[in-house]
Write an enzyme that holds these catalytic residues in place. Structure first.
Site, mmCIF file in Angstrom:
data_model
loop_
_atom_site.group_PDB
_atom_site.id
_atom_site.type_symbol
_atom_site.label_atom_id
_atom_site.label_comp_id
_atom_site.label_asym_id
_atom_site.label_seq_id
_atom_site.Cartn_x
_atom_site.Cartn_y
_atom_site.Cartn_z
ATOM 1 N N LYS A 1 0.846 -1.201 0.000
ATOM 2 C CA LYS A 1 0.000 0.000 0.000
ATOM 3 C C LYS A 1 0.885 1.257 0.000
ATOM 4 O O LYS A 1 0.682 2.172 -0.784
ATOM 5 C CB LYS A 1 -0.880 0.026 1.237
ATOM 6 C CG LYS A 1 -1.543 1.379 1.515
ATOM 7 C CD LYS A 1 -2.427 1.371 2.739
ATOM 8 C CE LYS A 1 -1.715 1.724 3.995
ATOM 9 N NZ LYS A 1 -1.461 3.147 4.229
ATOM 10 N N ASN A 2 1.912 1.264 0.865
ATOM 11 C CA ASN A 2 2.712 2.486 1.051
ATOM 12 C C ASN A 2 3.753 2.706 -0.021
ATOM 13 O O ASN A 2 4.481 3.697 0.015
ATOM 14 C CB ASN A 2 3.362 2.473 2.437
ATOM 15 C CG ASN A 2 2.310 2.633 3.522
ATOM 16 O OD1 ASN A 2 1.149 2.949 3.226
ATOM 17 N ND2 ASN A 2 2.682 2.394 4.763
ATOM 18 N N ARG B 1 -4.403 10.408 4.687
ATOM 19 C CA ARG B 1 -3.257 11.304 4.830
ATOM 20 C C ARG B 1 -2.346 11.225 3.613
ATOM 21 O O ARG B 1 -1.775 12.226 3.201
ATOM 22 C CB ARG B 1 -2.462 10.921 6.068
ATOM 23 C CG ARG B 1 -1.185 11.732 6.176
ATOM 24 C CD ARG B 1 -0.440 11.519 7.433
ATOM 25 N NE ARG B 1 0.872 12.102 7.323
ATOM 26 C CZ ARG B 1 1.187 13.327 7.741
ATOM 27 N NH1 ARG B 1 0.260 14.083 8.281
ATOM 28 N NH2 ARG B 1 2.394 13.782 7.607
ATOM 29 N N CYS C 1 -4.514 11.278 12.748
ATOM 30 C CA CYS C 1 -5.279 10.075 13.020
ATOM 31 C C CYS C 1 -4.818 9.540 14.367
ATOM 32 O O CYS C 1 -4.126 10.202 15.116
ATOM 33 C CB CYS C 1 -5.146 9.046 11.910
ATOM 34 S SG CYS C 1 -3.590 8.213 11.928
ATOM 35 N N ARG D 1 -0.061 14.586 13.220
ATOM 36 C CA ARG D 1 0.752 14.243 12.054
ATOM 37 C C ARG D 1 1.002 15.527 11.279
ATOM 38 O O ARG D 1 0.377 15.821 10.290
ATOM 39 C CB ARG D 1 0.062 13.158 11.235
ATOM 40 C CG ARG D 1 -0.060 11.869 12.035
ATOM 41 C CD ARG D 1 -0.612 10.729 11.262
ATOM 42 N NE ARG D 1 0.354 10.206 10.310
ATOM 43 C CZ ARG D 1 0.058 9.206 9.479
ATOM 44 N NH1 ARG D 1 -1.163 8.702 9.474
ATOM 45 N NH2 ARG D 1 0.965 8.747 8.623
ATOM 46 N N ASP E 1 4.883 0.519 11.685
ATOM 47 C CA ASP E 1 3.609 -0.033 11.206
ATOM 48 C C ASP E 1 3.426 -1.501 11.564
ATOM 49 O O ASP E 1 2.389 -2.081 11.235
ATOM 50 C CB ASP E 1 3.485 0.141 9.694
ATOM 51 C CG ASP E 1 3.182 1.573 9.329
ATOM 52 O OD1 ASP E 1 3.223 1.903 8.135
ATOM 53 O OD2 ASP E 1 2.945 2.377 10.246
ATOM 54 N N VAL F 1 9.085 6.465 16.249
ATOM 55 C CA VAL F 1 8.599 7.150 15.042
ATOM 56 C C VAL F 1 7.287 7.858 15.353
ATOM 57 O O VAL F 1 7.109 9.037 15.081
ATOM 58 C CB VAL F 1 8.428 6.144 13.884
ATOM 59 C CG1 VAL F 1 7.856 6.850 12.654
ATOM 60 C CG2 VAL F 1 9.770 5.486 13.547
ATOM 61 N N ARG G 1 -8.767 -0.641 4.350
ATOM 62 C CA ARG G 1 -7.938 0.414 3.776
ATOM 63 C C ARG G 1 -6.598 -0.147 3.317
ATOM 64 O O ARG G 1 -5.997 0.357 2.388
ATOM 65 C CB ARG G 1 -7.683 1.521 4.803
ATOM 66 C CG ARG G 1 -8.884 2.344 5.163
ATOM 67 C CD ARG G 1 -8.466 3.563 5.947
ATOM 68 N NE ARG G 1 -7.346 4.238 5.296
ATOM 69 C CZ ARG G 1 -6.614 5.187 5.884
ATOM 70 N NH1 ARG G 1 -6.860 5.549 7.115
ATOM 71 N NH2 ARG G 1 -5.629 5.777 5.241
#
Ligand code: EPZ
Length: 430
Positions: free
Chosen positions: A33-34, A104, A128, A133, A317, A339, A410
């Site tokens: 996804k990222n 985002r 979120c 952020r 993550d 992070v 998502r």
């Protein structure tokens, strides 16, 4: 095409999970996804068609495609996970706020729109449950390379006239900030130098993609240099495997003391996770190119001290999913997230499934472990928290009801199908 409102067909539903079943079997990992989201945004920089393979079919991709359509992109799925996009011209430099606010990552449209048109306007992205952020580093970098940026209640307007140039040192490692600056400078810059840049795999994949289309971007350690090239050609590119999806399945198998085989992984990207699983006492082997086998059956597992840091550190993550696994391990483990220090909204939900937590402050620095977990009701607060709660429910004795599953859609393609393939017993409850 406006995407379903993040799984409206299922929002309000809960995922019922029968716990206590060791996962067993094989699954294929989807594209990341990222990595896919910034590649979709970067396709705006090319006037010719771009085809991406291994694009995950997830809600965030649908939302970004809807935004790109508003900007003038024509796109179509040309295979189960292949997408062709073509933006002969941009018809707007102002993505629709209602869609931008849903994700985002849409703030990373600033760089490519600016790079293509010399101007852009974007609504501030939402925060979120990971804590504030901010986008200060995005704006600071843009200004340092010659972009005029104004912030007016809730939106950012950016423009430049001269070719971009300059050197900027990020004050914090930022994936999005690095990618926005790279995309802004790809076409119209003499030389832009980014120091203390993020070098996550999902950033380097963007650099590789743009260079394949004719860009001139050079990475030396944590310094990224961009020399503008005027225009990019079209082309094709394979999205890298999703290390967060892969890590979620590895940790789910470890939490249920099972054995799973993952196909289509990039082992080097998973090294930080594999290293921790070995330290805990599980066995993780590369059994073929791109194929990992994780075996935690009847293994005496040990507690860990895990710190989430930028790559090649353990990824933030996967911190929630690691917490769910460590909750089942005897002894006391400790997790620190450097992070997103406020990535803690999921902890009370994990506790509702029996996790034993010691947590002095509101920062993500806590102790966890000792098991056993017990089935119950919990609510998903964000995508990766959802992964953690699913893992905890799979490991718990009894049945759990996990609400808020629209968050899962998502970022996890075919989650229920893949878990069922691994022997999980789950169903939807309206
Ligand atoms: C990307 O978010 C990922 N999202 C996140 O994954 C991931 O957790 C994060 O990188 C890890 O660094 C996508 O790639 C779409 P950052 P991003 O800018 O770029 C601070 C998921 O679940 N910061 O690298 O938004 C920030 O507050 C998501 O898939 C500033 O202070 O993250 C954070 O503490 C969640 N100022 C740290 O830097 C800024 O201007 C890292 O954020 C920007 C960031």
């Amino acid at each position: 095409m406006t995407p379903p409102l993040s799984g409206t067909t299922r929002s309000g539903h809960a995922l019922l999970i029968q716990g206590g079943i060791p996962l067993a079997g094989e699954v294929e990992v989807s594209g990341a996804k990222n990595a896919a989201l910034p590649l979709l945004a970067a396709s705006l920089l090319a006037r010719d068609p771009v085809t991406l393979h291994r694009v995950p079919r997830i809600v965030d991709v649908e939302v970004l495609l809807a935004i790109l359509e508003h900007l003038g992109t024509r796109w179509s799925w040309t295979g189960p996970s292949s997408l062709t996009l073509h933006t002969p011209e941009l018809v707007s430099v102002f993505p629709p706020p209602a869609l931008v606010l849903r994700m985002r990552a849409s703030f990373e449209l600033l760089g490519p729109i600016l790079g293509r048109e010399g101007e852009a306007e974007l609504t501030f992205p939402g925060g979120c449950r990971l804590g504030p952020r901010p986008i200060d580093q995005h704006i600071r970098a843009m200004r340092a390379i010659g972009v005029h940026v104004t912030e007016i209640e809730g939106s950012v307007t950016a423009a430049y006239r001269q070719p971009l140039a300059g050197r900027v040192r990020f004050q914090i490692r930022t994936v999005g900030g690095t990618r926005n600056a790279i995309m802004a400078a790809t076409l119209n810059a003499t030389e832009v130098v980014l120091e203390n840049a993020s070098t996550e795999p999902e950033v380097l994949a963007l650099v590789d993609f743009l260079n394949q289309l004719g860009a001139r971007i050079f990475v030396t350690g944590d310094t990224i240099t961009v020399c503008g090239v005027g225009a990019l050609s079209g082309g094709e590119y394979n999205v890298i495997p999703d290390r967060m999806e892969a890590g979620t399945y590895l940790l789910a198998a470890a939490a249920t003391r099972g054995r799973v085989t993952l196909h289509g992984v990039e082992p080097t990207h998973l090294a930080p996770v594999v290293d921790q699983l070995w330290r805990a006492g599980a066995s993780v082997k590369l059994v073929a190119p791109g194929t990992l086998e994780m075996d935690a059956r009847s293994r005496a597992l040990s507690p860990l001290f895990v710190t989430a840091e930028p790559y090649p550190g353990f990824p933030t993550d996967l911190h929630p999913q690691m917490a769910a696994f460590l909750a089942t391990v005897p002894g006391e483990s400790r997790i620190v997230d450097r992070v997103f220090p406020q990535r803690t909204a999921y902890l009370p939900e994990l506790a509702r499934l029996g996790a034993r937590l010691t947590w002095e402050s509101d920062l993500a620095d806590f102790r966890i472990g000792g098991g056993p977990l017990s089935g119950g009701e919990a609510h998903v607060t964000d995508l990766r928290a959802g992964g953690a709660l699913v893992i905890a429910a799979l490991a718990a004795t009894g049945t759990s009801a996990i609400a808020g599953i629209e968050h899962l859609e998502r970022g996890y393609q075919d989650l229920e199908r893949k878990l069922a393939t691994l022997g999980a017993t789950l169903s939807l409850k309206a």
